[in-house]
Enzyme design. Structure first.
Site, PDB file in Angstrom:
ATOM      1  N   PHE A 176      -0.244  -7.799   8.417  1.00 25.69           N
ATOM      2  CA  PHE A 176      -0.921  -6.546   8.725  1.00 25.69           C
ATOM      3  C   PHE A 176      -0.228  -5.782   9.847  1.00 25.69           C
ATOM      4  CE2 PHE A 176      -4.132  -9.279   6.924  1.00 25.69           C
ATOM      5  CZ  PHE A 176      -4.988  -8.446   6.217  1.00 25.69           C
ATOM      6  N   ASP A 177      -0.079  -4.489   9.664  1.00 27.84           N
ATOM      7  CA  ASP A 177       0.162  -3.600  10.788  1.00 27.84           C
ATOM      8  C   ASP A 177      -1.116  -3.592  11.632  1.00 27.84           C
ATOM      9  OD1 ASP A 177       1.392  -1.463  12.335  1.00 27.84           O
ATOM     10  OD2 ASP A 177       0.013  -0.120  11.284  1.00 27.84           O
ATOM     11  N   MET A 178      -1.054  -3.038  12.850  1.00 24.69           N
ATOM     12  CA  MET A 178      -2.232  -3.038  13.718  1.00 24.69           C
ATOM     13  C   MET A 178      -2.813  -1.639  13.929  1.00 24.69           C
ATOM     14  SD  MET A 178      -2.668  -4.549  17.607  1.00 24.69           S
ATOM     15  CE  MET A 178      -1.635  -3.258  18.324  1.00 24.69           C
TER      16      MET A 178
ATOM     17  N   ASP B  66      -0.510   1.530   7.238  1.00 29.31           N
ATOM     18  CA  ASP B  66      -1.061   2.880   7.115  1.00 29.31           C
ATOM     19  C   ASP B  66       0.037   3.940   7.090  1.00 29.31           C
ATOM     20  OD1 ASP B  66      -1.253   4.308  10.215  1.00 29.31           O
ATOM     21  OD2 ASP B  66      -0.867   2.168  10.077  1.00 29.31           O
TER      22      ASP B  66
END
Length: 225
Positions: A8-10, A168
């Protein structure tokens, strides 16, 4: 193919931090009598510190002393994210709990500096979901280069092609696709451009839809084979 890990990106994906960061930048521009160049600002999303400096310096040219702008910006941003729990994005907790129940290892791959990333994740109450954390200060090349995703996969001891990646930003998607991962994009401040859409990845309105998508297509295998 069955996938064995999730990365995951944050910022903007797990945590609703991008609006906080943008507001701090806008206020800094006002304080320094600079224009807020929205398109230039939005193009830095997903980049590491060096990438941000390069883009803003090119975008503003001789209008700015970058170090002065950065200090004004961080002086407004850090007091918020170092002390306040940033809300998690829609569907995050449900997805993390579901992946945990499926015994799928999880990692974060973020352009943010390591210490700040840990603080953000802990304040938000989701730090303990993740088996590893890879950050912008640990790689030579920031997103859209795939290095940080490859590092995250290596730390999980899973082949990149067996990893799901959640992003995102357009820069992040380019990085994850280049790493040969199966990518889900949940856009935040920036809609995917036509060039990124042409990559053929999954684009969803929120993370809420992910468990259904993965279950429907039977793409998860429990743990590491």
């Amino acid at each position: 193919m069955n996938y064995q890990a999730a990365i995951f990106d944050m910022d903007g994906l797990l945590l609703d931090t991008e609006r906080v960061c943008q507001q701090a930048f806008r206020e800094s521009c006002e304080a320094l009598s600079l224009p807020f160049l929205e398109d230039t600002y939005l193009s830095i999303i997903g980049c590491n510190a060096q990438g941000i400096e390069n883009i803003l310096t090119a975008g503003y040219g001789d209008k700015i002393d970058y170090q002065i702008l950065r200090k004004a910006w961080m002086d407004r941003y850090h007091p918020v994210v170092n002390t306040q729990a940033i809300p998690v994005k829609k569907g995050v907790l449900a997805l993390l709990n579901w992946l945990k129940s499926e015994k799928i290892p999880m990692a974060v791959a973020t352009s943010t500096h390591r210490e700040l990333a840990i603080t953000k994740l802990k304040l938000a109450g989701i730090y303990d979901f993740f088996d590893s954390l890879s950050t912008g200060c640990e790689v030579q090349h920031g997103k859209p280069h795939p290095e940080i995703f490859l590092l995250a996969a290596d730390r999980l001891k899973v082949l990149p092609a067996r990893c799901l990646a959640f992003e995102d930003s357009n820069n992040g998607v380019r990085a994850a696709v280049s790493a040969k991962m199966q990518v889900f994009q949940i856009p935040d401040l920036v809609a995917p451009c036509s060039e990124v859409l042409a990559l053929g990845h999954n684009v969803l309105d929120s993370l809420t839809m992910v468990p259904q998508q993965l279950t429907k297509h039977g793409v998860l295998s429990q743990g590491i084979a």
